[in-house]
Design a protein around this motif. Structure first.
Motif, mmCIF file in Angstrom:
data_model
loop_
_atom_site.group_PDB
_atom_site.id
_atom_site.type_symbol
_atom_site.label_atom_id
_atom_site.label_comp_id
_atom_site.label_asym_id
_atom_site.label_seq_id
_atom_site.Cartn_x
_atom_site.Cartn_y
_atom_site.Cartn_z
ATOM 1 N N ALA A 100 0.849 -1.198 0.061
ATOM 2 C CA ALA A 100 0.077 -0.155 0.094
ATOM 3 C C ALA A 100 0.690 1.286 -0.140
ATOM 4 O O ALA A 100 2.080 1.233 0.361
ATOM 5 C CB ALA A 100 -0.795 0.011 1.192
ATOM 6 N N VAL A 102 0.560 4.969 1.713
ATOM 7 C CA VAL A 102 0.169 5.408 2.901
ATOM 8 C C VAL A 102 0.582 6.884 3.178
ATOM 9 O O VAL A 102 1.910 7.157 3.245
ATOM 10 C CB VAL A 102 0.337 4.529 4.361
ATOM 11 C CG1 VAL A 102 -0.570 5.306 5.231
ATOM 12 C CG2 VAL A 102 -0.038 3.174 4.111
ATOM 13 N N ARG A 107 -3.630 7.454 6.190
ATOM 14 C CA ARG A 107 -4.702 7.394 5.196
ATOM 15 C C ARG A 107 -3.999 6.330 4.006
ATOM 16 O O ARG A 107 -2.892 6.873 3.614
ATOM 17 C CB ARG A 107 -4.961 8.803 4.435
ATOM 18 C CG ARG A 107 -5.452 9.808 5.332
ATOM 19 C CD ARG A 107 -5.721 11.105 4.753
ATOM 20 N NE ARG A 107 -4.292 11.712 4.271
ATOM 21 C CZ ARG A 107 -3.822 11.682 3.107
ATOM 22 N NH1 ARG A 107 -4.663 11.181 2.099
ATOM 23 N NH2 ARG A 107 -2.618 12.188 2.866
ATOM 24 N N ILE A 108 -4.581 5.282 3.653
ATOM 25 C CA ILE A 108 -4.126 4.425 2.804
ATOM 26 C C ILE A 108 -4.425 5.227 1.446
ATOM 27 O O ILE A 108 -5.740 5.392 1.015
ATOM 28 C CB ILE A 108 -4.834 3.079 2.833
ATOM 29 C CG1 ILE A 108 -4.338 2.548 4.017
ATOM 30 C CG2 ILE A 108 -4.462 2.418 1.681
ATOM 31 C CD1 ILE A 108 -4.726 0.992 4.270
ATOM 32 N N THR A 111 -3.780 0.638 -2.753
ATOM 33 C CA THR A 111 -3.589 -0.893 -2.286
ATOM 34 C C THR A 111 -3.291 -1.467 -3.640
ATOM 35 O O THR A 111 -3.857 -1.397 -4.672
ATOM 36 C CB THR A 111 -4.286 -1.297 -1.354
ATOM 37 O OG1 THR A 111 -5.739 -1.518 -1.998
ATOM 38 C CG2 THR A 111 -4.379 -0.762 -0.173
ATOM 39 N N HIS A 386 -6.613 -2.772 8.250
ATOM 40 C CA HIS A 386 -5.211 -2.952 7.727
ATOM 41 C C HIS A 386 -4.407 -2.193 8.691
ATOM 42 O O HIS A 386 -3.399 -1.477 8.353
ATOM 43 C CB HIS A 386 -5.000 -2.379 6.238
ATOM 44 C CG HIS A 386 -6.046 -3.099 5.262
ATOM 45 N ND1 HIS A 386 -5.893 -4.413 5.144
ATOM 46 C CD2 HIS A 386 -6.972 -2.606 4.276
ATOM 47 C CE1 HIS A 386 -7.010 -4.701 4.353
ATOM 48 N NE2 HIS A 386 -7.433 -3.521 3.602
ATOM 49 N N LEU A 389 -0.333 -2.690 8.151
ATOM 50 C CA LEU A 389 0.169 -1.906 7.084
ATOM 51 C C LEU A 389 0.115 -0.451 7.447
ATOM 52 O O LEU A 389 0.997 0.012 7.050
ATOM 53 C CB LEU A 389 -1.179 -1.948 5.993
ATOM 54 C CG LEU A 389 -0.774 -2.925 4.607
ATOM 55 C CD1 LEU A 389 -1.848 -2.892 3.677
ATOM 56 C CD2 LEU A 389 0.387 -3.024 4.474
ATOM 57 N N VAL A 390 -0.931 0.092 8.278
ATOM 58 C CA VAL A 390 -0.949 1.592 8.473
ATOM 59 C C VAL A 390 0.376 1.597 9.532
ATOM 60 O O VAL A 390 1.035 2.628 9.386
ATOM 61 C CB VAL A 390 -2.069 1.855 9.189
ATOM 62 C CG1 VAL A 390 -2.062 3.395 9.838
ATOM 63 C CG2 VAL A 390 -3.235 1.997 8.015
#
Length: 410
Positions: A100, A102, A107-108, A111, A386, A389-390
Protein backbone atom coordinates in the motif's frame (compact mmCIF):
# COMPACT_ATOMS: atom_id res chain seq x y z
CA UNK A 1 10.93 34.19 3.51
CA UNK A 2 10.96 37.46 5.47
CA UNK A 3 13.47 38.12 8.23
CA UNK A 4 10.66 38.16 10.81
CA UNK A 5 9.34 34.80 9.69
CA UNK A 6 12.88 33.42 9.57
CA UNK A 7 13.45 34.50 13.17
CA UNK A 8 10.18 32.97 14.30
CA UNK A 9 10.91 29.73 12.50
CA UNK A 10 14.36 29.52 14.04
CA UNK A 11 12.76 29.83 17.47
CA UNK A 12 10.22 27.16 16.55
CA UNK A 13 12.47 24.86 14.50
CA UNK A 14 12.59 22.31 17.30
CA UNK A 15 8.80 22.35 17.30
CA UNK A 16 8.45 21.24 13.66
CA UNK A 17 8.46 17.54 14.48
CA UNK A 18 6.08 17.78 17.45
CA UNK A 19 3.80 20.04 15.41
CA UNK A 20 3.70 17.59 12.51
CA UNK A 21 2.94 14.70 14.87
CA UNK A 22 0.05 16.65 16.39
CA UNK A 23 -1.49 17.21 12.96
CA UNK A 24 -0.64 13.66 11.87
CA UNK A 25 -2.51 12.17 14.84
CA UNK A 26 -5.46 14.56 14.62
CA UNK A 27 -4.65 16.36 17.87
CA UNK A 28 -4.17 19.82 16.34
CA UNK A 29 -7.06 20.59 13.98
CA UNK A 30 -6.46 24.35 14.21
CA UNK A 31 -3.55 26.70 14.62
CA UNK A 32 -4.97 27.83 17.96
CA UNK A 33 -4.85 24.26 19.28
CA UNK A 34 -1.34 23.84 17.86
CA UNK A 35 -0.22 27.00 19.68
CA UNK A 36 -1.60 25.72 22.96
CA UNK A 37 -0.23 22.20 22.60
CA UNK A 38 3.27 23.39 21.69
CA UNK A 39 3.35 26.11 24.33
CA UNK A 40 4.67 28.70 21.88
CA UNK A 41 3.48 32.11 20.71
CA UNK A 42 0.83 32.41 18.05
CA UNK A 43 3.38 33.93 15.68
CA UNK A 44 5.81 31.03 16.18
CA UNK A 45 3.04 28.47 15.66
CA UNK A 46 2.12 30.28 12.46
CA UNK A 47 5.71 30.12 11.21
CA UNK A 48 5.95 26.42 12.07
CA UNK A 49 2.67 25.63 10.30
CA UNK A 50 3.77 27.65 7.27
CA UNK A 51 7.05 25.73 7.03
CA UNK A 52 5.27 22.38 7.23
CA UNK A 53 2.97 23.59 4.47
CA UNK A 54 5.98 24.61 2.36
CA UNK A 55 7.37 21.09 2.79
CA UNK A 56 4.12 19.77 1.32
CA UNK A 57 3.15 17.94 4.51
CA UNK A 58 0.11 19.86 5.73
CA UNK A 59 -2.44 22.40 4.51
CA UNK A 60 -3.38 25.60 6.28
CA UNK A 61 -6.77 27.16 5.66
CA UNK A 62 -5.87 30.60 4.32
CA UNK A 63 -9.34 32.10 4.89
CA UNK A 64 -10.81 30.65 8.07
CA UNK A 65 -14.46 31.30 8.84
CA UNK A 66 -16.18 31.12 12.20
CA UNK A 67 -19.37 29.12 12.73
CA UNK A 68 -22.56 31.19 12.75
CA UNK A 69 -23.28 32.63 16.19
CA UNK A 70 -19.69 32.39 17.50
CA UNK A 71 -17.52 35.31 18.50
CA UNK A 72 -13.81 36.03 18.24
CA UNK A 73 -11.26 35.57 15.50
CA UNK A 74 -11.58 32.18 13.72
CA UNK A 75 -8.47 30.00 13.81
CA UNK A 76 -6.76 28.64 10.72
CA UNK A 77 -7.63 24.98 10.23
CA UNK A 78 -4.78 22.49 9.79
CA UNK A 79 -4.89 19.15 7.99
CA UNK A 80 -2.52 16.67 6.44
CA UNK A 81 -1.93 17.37 2.76
CA UNK A 82 -4.04 14.86 0.79
CA UNK A 83 -1.68 15.26 -2.17
CA UNK A 84 1.48 15.14 -0.09
CA UNK A 85 4.20 12.51 0.07
CA UNK A 86 3.55 8.87 0.94
CA UNK A 87 5.41 5.88 2.25
CA UNK A 88 5.43 2.39 0.80
CA UNK A 89 3.94 -0.06 3.32
CA UNK A 90 4.16 -3.83 2.99
CA UNK A 91 2.81 -6.72 5.03
CA UNK A 92 3.58 -10.43 4.79
CA UNK A 93 1.41 -12.95 6.63
CA UNK A 94 0.85 -16.68 6.49
CA UNK A 95 -1.79 -16.44 3.77
CA UNK A 96 -0.27 -13.82 1.51
CA UNK A 97 0.99 -10.27 1.33
CA UNK A 98 -0.25 -6.78 0.57
CA UNK A 99 1.36 -3.51 -0.47
CA UNK A 100 0.00 0.00 0.00
CA UNK A 101 0.87 3.66 -0.21
CA UNK A 102 0.06 5.46 3.03
CA UNK A 103 0.04 9.20 3.59
CA UNK A 104 0.17 11.22 6.77
CA UNK A 105 -2.76 10.72 9.08
CA UNK A 106 -2.68 6.97 8.44
CA UNK A 107 -4.57 7.44 5.17
CA UNK A 108 -4.24 4.54 2.75
CA UNK A 109 -3.87 6.16 -0.67
CA UNK A 110 -3.66 3.01 -2.80
CA UNK A 111 -3.36 -0.74 -2.29
CA UNK A 112 -2.24 -3.66 -4.41
CA UNK A 113 -4.14 -6.96 -4.14
CA UNK A 114 -2.36 -9.51 -1.97
CA UNK A 115 -1.32 -12.91 -3.22
CA UNK A 116 -2.63 -16.15 -1.73
CA UNK A 117 0.64 -17.98 -1.14
CA UNK A 118 3.91 -17.15 0.55
CA UNK A 119 7.11 -18.55 -0.88
CA UNK A 120 9.48 -20.42 1.43
CA UNK A 121 12.21 -18.05 0.28
CA UNK A 122 11.68 -14.70 2.06
CA UNK A 123 13.61 -12.89 -0.67
CA UNK A 124 11.06 -14.05 -3.24
CA UNK A 125 7.94 -12.86 -1.42
CA UNK A 126 9.55 -9.61 -0.24
CA UNK A 127 10.64 -8.93 -3.80
CA UNK A 128 7.09 -9.49 -4.99
CA UNK A 129 5.47 -7.21 -2.44
CA UNK A 130 8.06 -4.47 -3.06
CA UNK A 131 7.43 -4.80 -6.77
CA UNK A 132 3.70 -4.34 -6.18
CA UNK A 133 4.39 -1.24 -4.11
CA UNK A 134 6.78 0.18 -6.71
CA UNK A 135 4.08 -0.26 -9.34
CA UNK A 136 1.67 1.72 -7.17
CA UNK A 137 4.21 4.53 -6.90
CA UNK A 138 4.70 4.63 -10.65
CA UNK A 139 0.97 4.62 -11.22
CA UNK A 140 0.22 7.44 -8.80
CA UNK A 141 3.34 9.53 -9.30
CA UNK A 142 3.49 10.26 -5.56
CA UNK A 143 6.70 11.25 -3.78
CA UNK A 144 7.97 8.44 -1.53
CA UNK A 145 9.72 9.31 1.74
CA UNK A 146 10.22 5.86 3.27
CA UNK A 147 9.16 2.21 3.35
CA UNK A 148 8.01 -0.13 6.12
CA UNK A 149 7.52 -3.90 6.30
CA UNK A 150 5.43 -5.86 8.83
CA UNK A 151 6.07 -9.60 9.27
CA UNK A 152 4.55 -12.27 11.57
CA UNK A 153 7.69 -12.78 13.63
CA UNK A 154 9.72 -11.12 16.32
CA UNK A 155 12.28 -8.92 14.54
CA UNK A 156 15.60 -8.55 16.34
CA UNK A 157 17.06 -5.06 16.66
CA UNK A 158 19.17 -3.62 15.21
CA UNK A 159 20.03 -6.39 12.74
CA UNK A 160 16.46 -6.89 11.51
CA UNK A 161 16.33 -10.68 11.48
CA UNK A 162 13.08 -12.62 11.84
CA UNK A 163 13.86 -14.90 14.77
CA UNK A 164 10.71 -17.00 14.96
CA UNK A 165 8.61 -16.99 11.78
CA UNK A 166 6.70 -20.01 13.16
CA UNK A 167 3.78 -19.68 10.77
CA UNK A 168 5.87 -19.21 7.64
CA UNK A 169 8.19 -21.68 5.95
CA UNK A 170 11.11 -19.32 6.51
CA UNK A 171 14.20 -20.33 8.41
CA UNK A 172 14.72 -18.71 11.79
CA UNK A 173 17.05 -15.75 11.49
CA UNK A 174 15.91 -14.72 8.01
CA UNK A 175 17.47 -11.28 7.30
CA UNK A 176 14.19 -9.56 6.50
CA UNK A 177 15.39 -5.98 6.93
CA UNK A 178 18.45 -6.38 4.71
CA UNK A 179 16.36 -8.27 2.17
CA UNK A 180 13.70 -5.56 2.21
CA UNK A 181 16.25 -2.83 1.66
CA UNK A 182 17.95 -4.80 -1.12
CA UNK A 183 14.60 -5.28 -2.84
CA UNK A 184 13.76 -1.57 -2.53
CA UNK A 185 17.09 -0.71 -4.13
CA UNK A 186 16.60 -3.34 -6.84
CA UNK A 187 13.14 -1.99 -7.67
CA UNK A 188 14.54 1.54 -7.86
CA UNK A 189 12.13 2.93 -5.28
CA UNK A 190 13.21 6.57 -4.85
CA UNK A 191 13.66 8.29 -1.50
CA UNK A 192 12.78 11.85 -0.43
CA UNK A 193 15.44 13.37 -2.65
CA UNK A 194 14.05 11.60 -5.70
CA UNK A 195 16.99 9.21 -6.01
CA UNK A 196 16.96 5.58 -4.90
CA UNK A 197 17.19 3.82 -2.64
CA UNK A 198 14.54 4.74 -0.12
CA UNK A 199 15.20 3.78 3.52
CA UNK A 200 13.33 0.68 4.68
CA UNK A 201 12.25 -0.42 8.16
CA UNK A 202 10.88 -3.75 9.42
CA UNK A 203 8.97 -4.85 12.51
CA UNK A 204 6.68 -7.48 13.94
CA UNK A 205 3.15 -7.12 12.58
CA UNK A 206 1.47 -6.71 16.00
CA UNK A 207 4.03 -4.08 17.01
CA UNK A 208 3.18 -2.23 13.83
CA UNK A 209 -0.56 -2.61 14.44
CA UNK A 210 -0.19 -1.27 17.99
CA UNK A 211 1.60 1.82 16.76
CA UNK A 212 -1.18 2.45 14.25
CA UNK A 213 -3.94 1.97 16.84
CA UNK A 214 -2.17 4.29 19.26
CA UNK A 215 -1.86 7.09 16.73
CA UNK A 216 -5.01 6.70 14.67
CA UNK A 217 -7.35 4.17 16.27
CA UNK A 218 -8.86 2.89 19.51
CA UNK A 219 -5.63 3.45 21.43
CA UNK A 220 -5.34 7.17 20.73
CA UNK A 221 -4.79 9.10 23.94
CA UNK A 222 -3.61 6.11 26.00
CA UNK A 223 -0.29 6.51 27.79
CA UNK A 224 0.28 2.79 28.37
CA UNK A 225 -1.44 0.82 25.63
CA UNK A 226 -1.51 -2.98 25.44
CA UNK A 227 -2.53 -4.49 22.11
CA UNK A 228 -3.20 -8.23 21.74
CA UNK A 229 -4.42 -9.86 18.58
CA UNK A 230 -4.55 -12.92 16.40
CA UNK A 231 -4.37 -12.78 12.65
CA UNK A 232 -4.29 -15.70 10.30
CA UNK A 233 -2.30 -17.89 12.71
CA UNK A 234 -1.00 -17.44 16.25
CA UNK A 235 -1.27 -14.61 18.77
CA UNK A 236 0.90 -11.55 19.26
CA UNK A 237 1.09 -8.61 21.61
CA UNK A 238 2.62 -5.16 21.80
CA UNK A 239 3.04 -2.36 24.33
CA UNK A 240 3.16 1.36 23.54
CA UNK A 241 4.55 3.53 26.33
CA UNK A 242 4.22 7.31 26.04
CA UNK A 243 3.86 7.06 22.29
CA UNK A 244 6.79 4.72 21.64
CA UNK A 245 6.83 0.99 21.11
CA UNK A 246 8.37 -1.01 23.92
CA UNK A 247 10.49 -3.57 22.09
CA UNK A 248 12.84 -4.58 24.89
CA UNK A 249 16.62 -4.68 24.79
CA UNK A 250 16.80 -6.27 21.33
CA UNK A 251 13.35 -6.03 19.77
CA UNK A 252 11.97 -9.26 21.22
CA UNK A 253 9.63 -8.02 23.96
CA UNK A 254 5.94 -8.90 24.29
CA UNK A 255 5.86 -12.42 22.85
CA UNK A 256 2.56 -12.87 24.68
CA UNK A 257 1.38 -15.71 22.45
CA UNK A 258 3.44 -18.13 24.48
CA UNK A 259 1.77 -17.51 27.81
CA UNK A 260 0.40 -20.85 29.02
CA UNK A 261 -3.32 -20.72 29.82
CA UNK A 262 -4.16 -24.45 29.48
CA UNK A 263 -1.28 -26.58 30.84
CA UNK A 264 -2.70 -29.73 29.23
CA UNK A 265 -3.89 -27.97 26.10
CA UNK A 266 -3.01 -28.09 22.45
CA UNK A 267 0.66 -28.54 21.45
CA UNK A 268 2.25 -25.23 20.51
CA UNK A 269 4.85 -24.54 17.84
CA UNK A 270 7.20 -23.31 20.56
CA UNK A 271 7.38 -26.77 22.16
CA UNK A 272 5.05 -26.03 25.08
CA UNK A 273 1.32 -26.76 25.40
CA UNK A 274 -1.76 -24.66 25.92
CA UNK A 275 -0.29 -21.32 24.86
CA UNK A 276 -2.49 -18.37 23.89
CA UNK A 277 -0.96 -18.83 20.44
CA UNK A 278 -2.86 -22.07 19.82
CA UNK A 279 -5.77 -21.75 22.25
CA UNK A 280 -7.25 -18.45 21.00
CA UNK A 281 -6.42 -18.24 17.29
CA UNK A 282 -8.73 -18.94 14.30
CA UNK A 283 -7.79 -22.64 14.17
CA UNK A 284 -8.75 -23.01 17.84
CA UNK A 285 -12.17 -21.44 17.24
CA UNK A 286 -12.92 -23.64 14.24
CA UNK A 287 -11.85 -26.74 16.17
CA UNK A 288 -13.92 -25.80 19.24
CA UNK A 289 -16.97 -25.26 17.02
CA UNK A 290 -16.44 -28.61 15.28
CA UNK A 291 -15.76 -27.00 11.90
CA UNK A 292 -13.17 -28.06 9.36
CA UNK A 293 -11.17 -25.26 7.74
CA UNK A 294 -12.15 -24.64 4.15
CA UNK A 295 -9.86 -23.76 1.25
CA UNK A 296 -11.89 -20.82 0.01
CA UNK A 297 -10.66 -18.11 2.40
CA UNK A 298 -8.06 -17.38 5.03
CA UNK A 299 -8.52 -18.94 8.45
CA UNK A 300 -9.01 -15.49 9.94
CA UNK A 301 -11.81 -14.68 7.52
CA UNK A 302 -13.46 -18.04 8.12
CA UNK A 303 -13.37 -17.60 11.91
CA UNK A 304 -14.65 -14.00 11.76
CA UNK A 305 -17.45 -15.01 9.39
CA UNK A 306 -18.43 -17.88 11.69
CA UNK A 307 -18.91 -15.53 14.64
CA UNK A 308 -20.65 -12.86 12.60
CA UNK A 309 -23.05 -15.20 10.80
CA UNK A 310 -23.73 -17.98 13.32
CA UNK A 311 -22.98 -16.75 16.84
CA UNK A 312 -26.62 -15.85 17.42
CA UNK A 313 -28.11 -19.01 15.88
CA UNK A 314 -25.74 -21.95 16.43
CA UNK A 315 -25.21 -23.11 20.04
CA UNK A 316 -21.92 -24.82 19.11
CA UNK A 317 -20.52 -21.58 17.70
CA UNK A 318 -21.74 -19.63 20.72
CA UNK A 319 -20.16 -22.13 23.09
CA UNK A 320 -16.88 -22.15 21.16
CA UNK A 321 -16.79 -18.34 21.15
CA UNK A 322 -17.40 -18.29 24.92
CA UNK A 323 -14.60 -20.80 25.44
CA UNK A 324 -12.12 -18.66 23.54
CA UNK A 325 -13.30 -15.56 25.39
CA UNK A 326 -12.61 -17.26 28.72
CA UNK A 327 -9.17 -18.40 27.59
CA UNK A 328 -8.30 -14.96 26.26
CA UNK A 329 -9.53 -13.35 29.46
CA UNK A 330 -7.16 -15.49 31.52
CA UNK A 331 -4.20 -14.37 29.44
CA UNK A 332 -5.24 -10.72 29.47
CA UNK A 333 -5.69 -10.74 33.25
CA UNK A 334 -2.10 -11.90 33.71
CA UNK A 335 -0.81 -9.25 31.33
CA UNK A 336 -2.85 -6.52 33.04
CA UNK A 337 -1.49 -7.56 36.43
CA UNK A 338 2.08 -7.38 35.18
CA UNK A 339 1.96 -4.37 32.84
CA UNK A 340 -0.77 -2.17 34.37
CA UNK A 341 -1.84 -0.59 31.06
CA UNK A 342 -4.49 2.11 30.99
CA UNK A 343 -6.15 0.56 27.92
CA UNK A 344 -6.26 -2.78 26.12
CA UNK A 345 -7.08 -2.98 22.41
CA UNK A 346 -7.86 -6.30 20.74
CA UNK A 347 -7.18 -6.93 17.06
CA UNK A 348 -7.91 -9.60 14.46
CA UNK A 349 -10.12 -12.44 15.69
CA UNK A 350 -9.84 -11.10 19.24
CA UNK A 351 -11.69 -8.01 18.07
CA UNK A 352 -14.55 -10.26 16.96
CA UNK A 353 -14.54 -11.95 20.38
CA UNK A 354 -14.87 -8.70 22.34
CA UNK A 355 -17.54 -7.49 19.92
CA UNK A 356 -19.47 -10.75 20.40
CA UNK A 357 -19.51 -10.61 24.22
CA UNK A 358 -17.37 -7.84 25.64
CA UNK A 359 -19.08 -8.00 29.01
CA UNK A 360 -18.04 -11.63 29.49
CA UNK A 361 -14.45 -10.91 28.48
CA UNK A 362 -14.14 -7.84 30.69
CA UNK A 363 -15.65 -9.84 33.56
CA UNK A 364 -13.01 -12.56 33.27
CA UNK A 365 -10.22 -9.96 33.21
CA UNK A 366 -11.67 -8.06 36.17
CA UNK A 367 -12.33 -11.17 38.27
CA UNK A 368 -8.72 -12.29 37.91
CA UNK A 369 -7.00 -8.94 38.14
CA UNK A 370 -5.31 -7.73 41.29
CA UNK A 371 -7.63 -4.77 41.67
CA UNK A 372 -10.97 -6.39 40.88
CA UNK A 373 -13.82 -4.75 39.04
CA UNK A 374 -13.28 -1.31 40.55
CA UNK A 375 -9.94 -0.98 38.81
CA UNK A 376 -10.57 -2.94 35.64
CA UNK A 377 -8.83 -1.61 32.54
CA UNK A 378 -10.93 -0.73 29.47
CA UNK A 379 -10.82 -3.55 26.89
CA UNK A 380 -11.78 -2.28 23.43
CA UNK A 381 -11.94 -3.62 19.87
CA UNK A 382 -9.48 -2.18 17.38
CA UNK A 383 -10.97 0.35 14.97
CA UNK A 384 -8.55 0.30 12.04
CA UNK A 385 -8.67 -1.79 8.91
CA UNK A 386 -5.26 -3.01 7.75
CA UNK A 387 -3.72 -1.83 11.02
CA UNK A 388 -0.44 -3.68 10.40
CA UNK A 389 -0.08 -1.97 7.02
CA UNK A 390 -0.76 1.43 8.56
CA UNK A 391 1.69 0.57 11.34
CA UNK A 392 4.36 -0.44 8.84
CA UNK A 393 3.87 3.00 7.33
CA UNK A 394 4.30 4.60 10.76
CA UNK A 395 7.76 3.03 10.99
CA UNK A 396 8.71 4.84 7.80
CA UNK A 397 7.05 8.10 8.78
CA UNK A 398 8.89 8.27 12.10
CA UNK A 399 12.11 9.89 10.76
CA UNK A 400 9.95 12.58 9.13
CA UNK A 401 8.05 13.13 12.37
CA UNK A 402 11.34 13.38 14.26
CA UNK A 403 12.97 15.85 11.87
CA UNK A 404 10.86 17.08 8.94
CA UNK A 405 13.47 19.49 7.60
CA UNK A 406 16.40 17.15 7.95
CA UNK A 407 14.60 14.19 6.37
CA UNK A 408 12.98 16.04 3.50
CA UNK A 409 15.89 18.38 2.88
CA UNK A 410 13.92 21.52 3.42
Amino acid sequence: MTQTRTTRLERGRSALGPALELVHTGQAPTRAVLTAELGVTRATAGAVAAELETLGLITVDAHPTAPVGTQGRPSHRLAVNPSGPVVLAAQVHADGYRAALVGLGGRIVATAPGCGTVDADPAQVISEVVGAGAELLRGTGRRCVGAGLAVPSAVAEPEGTALNPLHLAWEAGAPVLDTFRDCLAGAGVPGPSGAPPVTGFAANDLNAAALAEHRHGAGRGARHLLVVGTGHHGVGGALVLDGRLHTGSSGLAMEVGHLTIEPGGRPCHCGSRGCLDVETDPSALLAAAGREPGPEASLLRQAEDLIRDEYGTDPAVREATGLLIDRLGLGLAGLVNILNPDRVVLAGLHRALVEADGERLRGVVADRSLWGRSGSVPVLPSTLSHSSLVGAAELAWQPVLDDPLGTLGG
